[in-house]
Design a protein around this motif. Structure first.
Motif, PDB file in Angstrom:
ATOM      1  N   ILE A   1      40.526  16.714  18.988  1.00  0.00           N
ATOM      2  CA  ILE A   1      41.613  16.304  18.263  1.00  0.00           C
ATOM      3  C   ILE A   1      41.763  14.882  18.784  1.00  0.00           C
ATOM      4  CG2 ILE A   1      44.050  16.662  18.229  1.00  0.00           C
ATOM      5  CD1 ILE A   1      42.820  18.795  16.545  1.00  0.00           C
ATOM      6  N   SER A   2      41.606  14.447  20.045  1.00  0.00           N
ATOM      7  CA  SER A   2      41.990  12.888  20.468  1.00  0.00           C
ATOM      8  C   SER A   2      41.210  12.120  19.554  1.00  0.00           C
ATOM      9  CB  SER A   2      41.516  13.052  21.664  1.00  0.00           C
ATOM     10  OG  SER A   2      40.349  12.843  22.057  1.00  0.00           O
ATOM     11  N   VAL A   3      39.863  12.317  19.051  1.00  0.00           N
ATOM     12  CA  VAL A   3      38.940  11.341  18.348  1.00  0.00           C
ATOM     13  C   VAL A   3      39.474  11.583  16.811  1.00  0.00           C
ATOM     14  CG1 VAL A   3      36.993  10.522  17.614  1.00  0.00           C
ATOM     15  CG2 VAL A   3      37.126  11.358  19.976  1.00  0.00           C
ATOM     16  N   ASN A   4      39.495  12.545  16.240  1.00  0.00           N
ATOM     17  CA  ASN A   4      39.505  13.096  15.018  1.00  0.00           C
ATOM     18  C   ASN A   4      40.791  12.969  14.373  1.00  0.00           C
ATOM     19  OD1 ASN A   4      36.622  13.440  15.555  1.00  0.00           O
ATOM     20  ND2 ASN A   4      36.637  15.160  14.300  1.00  0.00           N
ATOM     21  N   LEU A   5      41.995  13.388  14.992  1.00  0.00           N
ATOM     22  CA  LEU A   5      43.400  13.258  14.603  1.00  0.00           C
ATOM     23  C   LEU A   5      44.056  12.149  15.318  1.00  0.00           C
ATOM     24  CD1 LEU A   5      45.349  14.409  12.667  1.00  0.00           C
ATOM     25  CD2 LEU A   5      45.727  16.055  14.177  1.00  0.00           C
ATOM     26  N   THR A   6      44.451  12.155  16.716  1.00  0.00           N
ATOM     27  CA  THR A   6      45.083  11.296  17.309  1.00  0.00           C
ATOM     28  C   THR A   6      44.460   9.893  17.113  1.00  0.00           C
ATOM     29  OG1 THR A   6      45.538  12.954  18.930  1.00  0.00           O
ATOM     30  CG2 THR A   6      46.365  10.866  19.864  1.00  0.00           C
ATOM     31  N   GLY A   7      43.265   9.695  17.280  1.00  0.00           N
ATOM     32  CA  GLY A   7      42.456   8.515  17.128  1.00  0.00           C
ATOM     33  C   GLY A   7      42.676   7.786  15.823  1.00  0.00           C
ATOM     34  N   VAL A   8      42.930   8.560  14.710  1.00  0.00           N
ATOM     35  CA  VAL A   8      43.095   8.085  13.419  1.00  0.00           C
ATOM     36  C   VAL A   8      44.660   7.657  13.226  1.00  0.00           C
ATOM     37  CG1 VAL A   8      43.305   8.695  10.842  1.00  0.00           C
ATOM     38  CG2 VAL A   8      41.401   9.428  12.375  1.00  0.00           C
ATOM     39  N   GLY A  11      45.049  18.004   9.708  1.00  0.00           N
ATOM     40  CA  GLY A  11      46.118  17.386  10.102  1.00  0.00           C
ATOM     41  C   GLY A  11      46.188  15.791   9.422  1.00  0.00           C
ATOM     42  N   LEU A  12      44.831  15.211   9.055  1.00  0.00           N
ATOM     43  CA  LEU A  12      44.534  14.113   8.450  1.00  0.00           C
ATOM     44  C   LEU A  12      45.165  14.223   7.048  1.00  0.00           C
ATOM     45  CD1 LEU A  12      41.184  12.996   9.085  1.00  0.00           C
ATOM     46  CD2 LEU A  12      43.246  12.280  10.263  1.00  0.00           C
ATOM     47  N   LYS A  13      45.151  15.239   6.250  1.00  0.00           N
ATOM     48  CA  LYS A  13      45.722  15.446   5.007  1.00  0.00           C
ATOM     49  C   LYS A  13      47.285  15.009   5.033  1.00  0.00           C
ATOM     50  CE  LYS A  13      46.448  19.372   3.284  1.00  0.00           C
ATOM     51  NZ  LYS A  13      45.922  20.558   2.334  1.00  0.00           N
ATOM     52  N   MET A  14      47.923  15.486   6.068  1.00  0.00           N
ATOM     53  CA  MET A  14      49.338  15.395   6.078  1.00  0.00           C
ATOM     54  C   MET A  14      50.026  14.041   6.718  1.00  0.00           C
ATOM     55  SD  MET A  14      50.719  17.629   3.918  1.00  0.00           S
ATOM     56  CE  MET A  14      52.483  16.907   4.262  1.00  0.00           C
ATOM     57  N   ARG A  50      45.231  -1.952   2.891  1.00  0.00           N
ATOM     58  CA  ARG A  50      44.413  -0.556   2.497  1.00  0.00           C
ATOM     59  C   ARG A  50      44.207   0.174   3.725  1.00  0.00           C
ATOM     60  NH1 ARG A  50      45.794  -2.130  -1.823  1.00  0.00           N
ATOM     61  NH2 ARG A  50      44.511  -2.555  -3.544  1.00  0.00           N
ATOM     62  N   ILE A  51      44.548   1.226   3.790  1.00  0.00           N
ATOM     63  CA  ILE A  51      44.098   2.208   4.705  1.00  0.00           C
ATOM     64  C   ILE A  51      43.309   3.525   4.296  1.00  0.00           C
ATOM     65  CG2 ILE A  51      44.649   3.854   6.749  1.00  0.00           C
ATOM     66  CD1 ILE A  51      47.221   2.216   7.319  1.00  0.00           C
ATOM     67  N   ILE A  52      42.285   3.627   4.855  1.00  0.00           N
ATOM     68  CA  ILE A  52      41.283   4.681   4.050  1.00  0.00           C
ATOM     69  C   ILE A  52      40.652   5.696   5.211  1.00  0.00           C
ATOM     70  CG2 ILE A  52      39.162   5.264   2.773  1.00  0.00           C
ATOM     71  CD1 ILE A  52      39.513   2.300   1.471  1.00  0.00           C
ATOM     72  N   ASN A  53      41.013   6.862   5.123  1.00  0.00           N
ATOM     73  CA  ASN A  53      40.603   7.750   6.362  1.00  0.00           C
ATOM     74  C   ASN A  53      39.149   8.473   5.655  1.00  0.00           C
ATOM     75  OD1 ASN A  53      42.696   7.076   8.068  1.00  0.00           O
ATOM     76  ND2 ASN A  53      44.044   8.725   6.907  1.00  0.00           N
ATOM     77  N   ILE A  54      38.289   8.733   6.548  1.00  0.00           N
ATOM     78  CA  ILE A  54      37.197   9.680   6.340  1.00  0.00           C
ATOM     79  C   ILE A  54      37.528  11.004   6.907  1.00  0.00           C
ATOM     80  CG2 ILE A  54      34.700   9.802   6.225  1.00  0.00           C
ATOM     81  CD1 ILE A  54      35.675   7.421   4.667  1.00  0.00           C
ATOM     82  N   SER A  55      37.868  11.843   5.869  1.00  0.00           N
ATOM     83  CA  SER A  55      38.109  13.058   6.459  1.00  0.00           C
ATOM     84  C   SER A  55      37.096  14.017   6.072  1.00  0.00           C
ATOM     85  CB  SER A  55      39.622  13.552   5.568  1.00  0.00           C
ATOM     86  OG  SER A  55      39.932  14.830   5.666  1.00  0.00           O
ATOM     87  N   SER A  56      37.106  15.118   5.368  1.00  0.00           N
ATOM     88  CA  SER A  56      36.222  16.274   5.254  1.00  0.00           C
ATOM     89  C   SER A  56      36.733  17.198   4.073  1.00  0.00           C
ATOM     90  CB  SER A  56      35.804  16.775   6.324  1.00  0.00           C
ATOM     91  OG  SER A  56      35.062  17.973   6.134  1.00  0.00           O
ATOM     92  N   ILE A  57      35.582  17.752   3.295  1.00  0.00           N
ATOM     93  CA  ILE A  57      35.978  18.996   2.639  1.00  0.00           C
ATOM     94  C   ILE A  57      36.802  20.009   3.539  1.00  0.00           C
ATOM     95  CG2 ILE A  57      34.464  18.880   0.701  1.00  0.00           C
ATOM     96  CD1 ILE A  57      32.713  20.687   2.289  1.00  0.00           C
ATOM     97  N   HIS A  58      36.346  19.734   4.810  1.00  0.00           N
ATOM     98  CA  HIS A  58      37.041  20.898   5.747  1.00  0.00           C
ATOM     99  C   HIS A  58      38.771  20.367   5.974  1.00  0.00           C
ATOM    100  CE1 HIS A  58      33.623  23.035   5.781  1.00  0.00           C
ATOM    101  NE2 HIS A  58      32.666  21.818   6.045  1.00  0.00           N
ATOM    102  N   GLU A  59      39.335  19.619   5.206  1.00  0.00           N
ATOM    103  CA  GLU A  59      40.769  19.643   5.232  1.00  0.00           C
ATOM    104  C   GLU A  59      41.131  20.443   4.408  1.00  0.00           C
ATOM    105  OE1 GLU A  59      42.825  16.283   2.300  1.00  0.00           O
ATOM    106  OE2 GLU A  59      41.668  15.526   3.836  1.00  0.00           O
ATOM    107  N   GLU A  60      40.493  21.044   3.516  1.00  0.00           N
ATOM    108  CA  GLU A  60      40.778  22.045   2.674  1.00  0.00           C
ATOM    109  C   GLU A  60      40.081  23.569   2.827  1.00  0.00           C
ATOM    110  OE1 GLU A  60      43.137  22.278   0.526  1.00  0.00           O
ATOM    111  OE2 GLU A  60      43.839  20.132   0.344  1.00  0.00           O
ATOM    112  N   ILE A  61      38.775  23.574   3.057  1.00  0.00           N
ATOM    113  CA  ILE A  61      37.993  24.683   3.325  1.00  0.00           C
ATOM    114  C   ILE A  61      37.473  24.970   4.775  1.00  0.00           C
ATOM    115  CG2 ILE A  61      37.342  24.593   0.878  1.00  0.00           C
ATOM    116  CD1 ILE A  61      34.443  23.784   1.877  1.00  0.00           C
ATOM    117  N   THR A  62      37.451  26.074   4.890  1.00  0.00           N
ATOM    118  CA  THR A  62      37.365  26.582   6.400  1.00  0.00           C
ATOM    119  C   THR A  62      35.753  26.242   6.772  1.00  0.00           C
ATOM    120  OG1 THR A  62      36.268  28.912   5.588  1.00  0.00           O
ATOM    121  CG2 THR A  62      38.719  28.499   6.416  1.00  0.00           C
TER     122      THR A  62
END
Ligand code: BGC
Length: 255
Positions: free
Chosen positions: A111-118, A162-165, A137-149
Motif C-alpha cells: 500500500i505504501s508504494v502502490n497507493l500512498t506513493g502515488v 484505490g487508485l481508481k477513486m 498531465r498526471i497519468i497513473n499506471i494502475s492495472s486491470i486489477h483496479e476492477e477484477i480480482t
C-alpha cells in the motif's frame, strides 16, 4: 513530435513499462527524469538510450513511499529542466501470498508504494503544475486489477482499486487548474514484475487462454497510450481509466 518542450517524470522507469514510457516520451521530444529506487545501472542505461534519440534525460533515485524523496525528485527535475508538465506514476510492487497468510507488513509495504506513493507523487506534482499556472498531465499506471480480482494478491488489488477513486476525485479537484488525471490499466505485460511466468510454461499457457488477442502485451503497447494521454491532443480527457489488456477484462472464461 507530440511532446516537444514538455518535461516529464516517470517513476520506476529503469525497467519495464516505465522505461518504455520514458523512451517513448523522449522520442516525441520530451525531457525526461528517469526515477529509480534500486537499479542505478539500468537507470543510467535508460538515460543513455533516451539521449541517443536526441532528447534530454537525467536519472534520480527516489523511493516513492518516502515524502522527502518525492519532494527532491520534483525539485531536481525543475532545477534541471525548468518545469514539470507530465507526471507518470508507474512505480509499483507485488508479492503474491494467500490472504490468510499475509502478514500486516506486506500489506503496509504494498500500500505504501502502490497507493500512498502515488498519492504523494500526484500531490507534489500538482503543486508544481499549479505554481506554473498552465496545466499539466498526471497519468497513473494502475492495472486491470483496479476492477477484477486476483487471488493471493489482495494488497495489490486493494491499492489498484484505490487508485481508481484517487484518480477520479483529484481529476475533479485539479480540473480548474487545467491538469488532467487519468489511469492506464495494463493487463498481462511482459516485464520484470511477472518474470516468473516465463519460467512456467503451464501458467503461461493458462494466461494466454485468458487473453482474447492471444498474446502477452509488450511495454510499448502501454507506452503508446501514455504518449497520447500526455499530449496536447488529449487535453479534453480526464477522470477515466483506459485498459490495455488484449481484451482480458472481457474474457468470459468457460462460457
Ligand atoms: C500484474 C501481473 C499480472 C497482470 C494480469 C498485472 O497488474 O502486475 O502480475 O500478470 O496484472 O493479471
Amino acid at each position: 513530435m507530440q511532446l516537444e518542450n514538455k518535461v516529464a517524470i516517470v517513476t520506476g522507469s529503469s525497467l519495464g513499462i516505465g522505461k518504455a514510457i520514458a523512451m517513448a516520451f523522449g522520442k516525441e521530444g520530451a525531457s525526461v527524469t528517469v526515477d529509480y529506487r534500486s537499479h542505478p545501472d539500468e537507470a543510467k542505461e535508460a538515460v543513455q538510450e533516451i539521449e541517443k534519440v536526441g532528447a534530454r534525460a537525467i536519472s534520480v533515485q527516489a523511493d516513492v513511499s518516502k515524502p522527502e524523496d518525492i519532494k527532491s525528485l520534483i525539485q531536481k527535475t525543475v532545477e534541471e529542466f525548468g518545469r514539470l508538465d507530465i507526471m507518470v506514476n508507474n512505480a509499483g510492487i507485488e508479492e503474491k501470498v494467500p490472504f490468510l497468510e499475509t502478514p500486516l507488513e506486506l500489506w503496509e509495504k504494498v500500500i505504501s508504494v502502490n497507493l500512498t506513493g502515488v498519492w504523494l507523487c500526484c500531490q507534489e506534482a500538482a503543486k508544481q503544475m499549479v505554481s506554473q499556472g498552465d496545466g499539466g498531465r498526471i497519468i497513473n499506471i494502475s492495472s486491470i486489477h483496479e476492477e477484477i480480482t486476483m487471488p493471493t494478491n489482495a494488497p495489490y488489488c486493494a491499492a489498484k482499486g484505490g487508485l481508481k477513486m484517487l484518480m477520479r476525485t483529484i481529476a475533479v479537484e485539479l480540473a480548474p487548474h487545467g491538469i488532467t488525471v487519468n489511469n492506464i490499466g495494463p493487463g498481462a505485460i511482459e516485464t520484470p514484475i511477472n518474470r516468473n511466468l516465463k519460467e512456467n510454461p503451464e501458467q503461461m499457457k493458462e494466461l494466454l487462454g485468458e487473453i482474447p488477442l492471444g498474446r502477452i502485451g509488450q511495454p510499448e503497447d502501454v507506452a503508446s497510450l501514455a504518449t497520447f494521454l500526455a499530449s496536447d491532443a488529449a487535453s479534453y480527457i480526464t477522470g477515466s481509466t483506459y485498459f490495455v489488456d488484449g481484451g482480458m477484462m472481457r474474457q468470459s472464461g468457460s462460457l
